[in-house]
Design an enzyme around this catalytic site. Sequence first.
Site, PDB file in Angstrom:
ATOM      1  N   GLY A 412      -4.535   1.817   2.798  1.00 38.76           N
ATOM      2  CA  GLY A 412      -4.457   0.366   2.791  1.00 38.76           C
ATOM      3  C   GLY A 412      -3.031  -0.164   2.747  1.00 38.76           C
ATOM      4  O   GLY A 412      -2.127   0.487   2.224  1.00 38.76           O
ATOM      5  N   GLU A 413      -2.833  -1.349   3.308  1.00 42.38           N
ATOM      6  CA  GLU A 413      -1.539  -2.045   3.372  1.00 42.38           C
ATOM      7  C   GLU A 413      -0.449  -1.159   3.988  1.00 42.38           C
ATOM      8  O   GLU A 413       0.695  -1.142   3.529  1.00 42.38           O
ATOM      9  CB  GLU A 413      -1.125  -2.549   1.981  1.00 42.38           C
ATOM     10  CG  GLU A 413      -2.074  -3.621   1.456  1.00 42.38           C
ATOM     11  CD  GLU A 413      -1.520  -4.418   0.303  1.00 42.38           C
ATOM     12  OE1 GLU A 413      -0.285  -4.460   0.153  1.00 42.38           O
ATOM     13  OE2 GLU A 413      -2.316  -5.001  -0.439  1.00 42.38           O
ATOM     14  N   GLY A 414      -0.823  -0.448   5.029  1.00 48.05           N
ATOM     15  CA  GLY A 414       0.107   0.424   5.737  1.00 48.05           C
ATOM     16  C   GLY A 414      -0.151   1.878   5.393  1.00 48.05           C
ATOM     17  O   GLY A 414       0.090   2.297   4.259  1.00 48.05           O
TER      18      GLY A 414
END
Length: 594
Positions: A412-414
């Site tokens: 998540g988030e990259g």
Amino acid sequence: MNKLDAQRQKEIQQAEELLFAGPQALGFAKGLFQGHFVADWVMPYPRIPAAQQVELDGALNELHQFLDEHLDPAEIDRKADIPRSVIDGLGRVGVLGMTAPKEYGGRGFSQMANCRILEEIGRRCASTSVFVNAHHSIGIRALLLFGTHEQKQRWLPKLSTGEQLGAFALTEKEAGSDAANVQMQARPSEDGSHFILNGEKRYITNAAIADVLTVMARTPVPGSDKTAITAFLVTPEMPGFEMLEARMPKMGIRGTATGRFALRDVKVPKENILGQPGKGLKVALTVLDFGRTTFGACCTGAAKTCLRLAIEHANTRRQFNKTLGNFHLVQKKIARIAAGAYAMEAMTTITASLIDRGLEDYMLETAMLKVFTTERLWECINDVFQIYGGSAYFVDRPLERMMRDARINQIGEGANEVLTSFIALVGMRGPGMEFKEIYDTMMKPTRERGFAKAWTAGKHRLGATVRVPEIPVRSAQLRWFANELGRLIWRFNVAVNRALITYREPILDMQLVQERIANAVMDLFAATCVLSRHDAELQFAQRNGNSSTPDRFAADLFLRQSFRRIRSFLTGLTNNDDKSVLATANSILSKPGN
């Protein structure tokens, strides 16, 4: 120029425009790549101002009481839902508008203080911490940073109190870690009063419960046939908003409402554009910087829970007439968890302080924090799982839930692999450009002003090569660690220089080399944060007549193990099995039917 080279040049140009258009003052991470130690970014160790600390302590006490009485992580996981009563309660105690200005109903807290709040929630329930992160750290963050005064007045008061909830909608079928590949279309109406949005988003946390969504979509660039990403504020009651899947079943963080939705000819007023038209990707990446910081705080909280559970079990569980805590292999795991949790907290605090101080370019630091803390938490959970043995595998213990919840963190988030390459490539850009200046001048010595630039670049590279940076610790006990850190920064810079000279432009595709460089610089950053924190704690202890601190051994252990890892990463740049690894993978990938 062949088609592949043309595509590469286009990608490089896009990255340059996106990442390097702003101020280029030398930050801490970029300084490491150039052999410098930018001390004022990390030392002295940051502290929350006394006045806000009092307010934060009060908020934490109120939050403790509320969570003790109302938050049941096991039930949230079992029912795959965070009760509305919990959400409303988090709004009442200020969690959902923690950093929003008081004039809009928020608490006006700093990012450092907000991280302490998220750490406390992360200790208890990953679903709840991810929900809060999605609502506040990225859901309304774009509005806080890029919204007009009118937009803030309209939306923030209800979002800050939790009366309304926010979400951040970037991910699509073809756009996840590749954020620039958003395909959702937004075409302007003939009169220019609104945009018509079409497309689908998926894996969007809070999608089904959000009242306001920050949506990324492609808009035409005036005067050309190109498109660029623009951020829009979208609400579910807009005609054409269709929730395709309100709660997508998943392995972990089951309490979050992760959804999939479509926009079918949704008319969004031009007044709902967030930031400048065509600058949505900049909005998205800036917002994710904030989210990655609180991500680190959530992971820190979970790591501290791992440590507590490990200590409790090691001191009570008996095998072979001893408690588990008497066995060295168990002690090794507990020590590793303690050292990791100490470092995670130090990194989170320092990274959050960069935001609070208004520094401009901390994208590398937030990426390093995200990768480091998510990887360390996974190791912490694995260690405490092993200490508990077979009992950890059953659902009456929190560990199987924690393991399921933690796995998404590395994605998540990259995704961590994408961020790892990003850290290496962005970090190497500075010294790489200097080497390019020198090379171009050697190839074309008559080019205008080339010699002066090459001379300056050469001085920078040579200066970093012959100078070991000084690490300004105040405690005599830490001088050896400081000297060793300085030597490793020097060695890292030499290794980066060698890699750039050896591989030149092909290094853009050499991800195994990038990984070692990124891992080394992440540990350099982590070790610096630990050293800064340890130094501050020793200074405080000495002012109170003590010669040591409670966490001294954990800090010392982390520094020693971090230094050993850095040496190993740098050695691996020239002594590795990369050719064999790639040959094996390619031979298997080329076999049909595997």
